[in-house]
Design an enzyme around this catalytic site. Structure first.
Site, mmCIF file in Angstrom:
data_model
loop_
_atom_site.group_PDB
_atom_site.id
_atom_site.type_symbol
_atom_site.label_atom_id
_atom_site.label_comp_id
_atom_site.label_asym_id
_atom_site.label_seq_id
_atom_site.Cartn_x
_atom_site.Cartn_y
_atom_site.Cartn_z
ATOM 1 N N CYS A 188 -1.004 -8.844 2.712
ATOM 2 C CA CYS A 188 -2.465 -8.786 2.623
ATOM 3 C C CYS A 188 -3.090 -9.696 3.685
ATOM 4 C CB CYS A 188 -2.938 -9.100 1.209
ATOM 5 S SG CYS A 188 -4.650 -8.564 0.900
ATOM 6 N N HIS B 102 -0.166 -4.679 -1.418
ATOM 7 C CA HIS B 102 0.569 -5.703 -2.170
ATOM 8 C C HIS B 102 1.870 -5.097 -2.694
ATOM 9 C CE1 HIS B 102 -2.427 -8.993 -2.453
ATOM 10 N NE2 HIS B 102 -3.286 -8.003 -2.280
ATOM 11 N N GLU C 272 4.203 -6.559 -4.206
ATOM 12 C CA GLU C 272 4.528 -7.149 -5.506
ATOM 13 C C GLU C 272 3.772 -6.472 -6.651
ATOM 14 O OE1 GLU C 272 0.889 -9.517 -4.290
ATOM 15 O OE2 GLU C 272 2.535 -8.435 -3.324
#
Length: 213
Positions: free
Chosen positions: A89, A193, A195
């Site tokens: 990001c 993202h 994750e």
């Protein structure tokens, strides 16, 4: 045991990133310690480096500068020692030359180009938030097993405009194409993202942890 260091420079909660990297290492069968550190010295023995980022470009750059020796350590380990690196990001955006978010701020300058506001378009909300379909432009080891059309998760209002089109490895359509994955040499960066991108994100993280550029 190898070490993957996730840099803590005051930019958001790193818990979800650390857990995702730990899970990806475990699923991949890697003997790798995932370490979150605010100490520039931790990069000295890192085998992988992760730079996350949440919020405004200028704030994140100030956060980097506030950690004594961190920018110099990044330059040494990523540029001169060629340690595998991933920016996430705003961490990806900091790889650019400049961020033009309300003011001009200078990035790390590893990739040519600027970070600019996503232009408004009919029917599109800013920030760009939620799931979108990845469109792969160039094959890359971190994309092994990832396909165009796979869903990935975004939260951002600004985008990286690359001066070198070859450094944009994947895009998403949100009005104009937006750089979703960039990279060259031993460096990659994701605007999305990983994750938070469930199975696709874990696969990409696992690929990064195994990557030997």
């Amino acid at each position: 045991m190898q070490r993957c260091v996730i840099i803590d420079y005051g930019s958001g909660n790193l818990r979800s990133a650390a857990k995702a990297f730990e899970r990806a290492a475990s699923v991949s069968g890697l003997d790798m310690a995932i370490e979150v550190s605010a100490d520039a010295g931790a990069l000295k023995h890192a085998d992988r480096i992760v730079l996350p980022g949440v919020g405004a470009f200028a704030d994140c750059r100030r956060g980097l500068d506030a950690v004594e020796g961190l920018v110099d350590a990044l330059q040494q380990r990523v540029i001169r020692d060629a340690v595998p690196f991933i920016g996430i990001c705003v961490g990806m955006q900091l790889m650019a030359e400049r961020g033009l978010e309300f003011q001009t701020s200078y990035g790390l300058g590893w990739l040519k180009g600027d970070v600019v506001a996503i232009p408004p378009a009919p029917g599109l909300k800013i920030p760009h938030m939620g799931w979108n379909d990845l469109q792969i432009r160039t094959a890359h080891p971190v994309l092994d097993g990832v396909a165009s059309g796979d869903h990935i998760y975004f939260v951002h209002s600004f985008k990286f405009t690359a001066s070198e089109p070859s450094e944009v490895l994947a895009t998403v359509a949100y009005g104009d194409p937006i750089a979703a994955l960039v990279g060259r040499d031993n460096m990659v960066g994701t605007q999305f993202h990983p994750e938070k991108s469930q199975e696709v994100g874990l696969k990409l993280i696992g690929n990064f942890l195994r990557w030997r550029p």
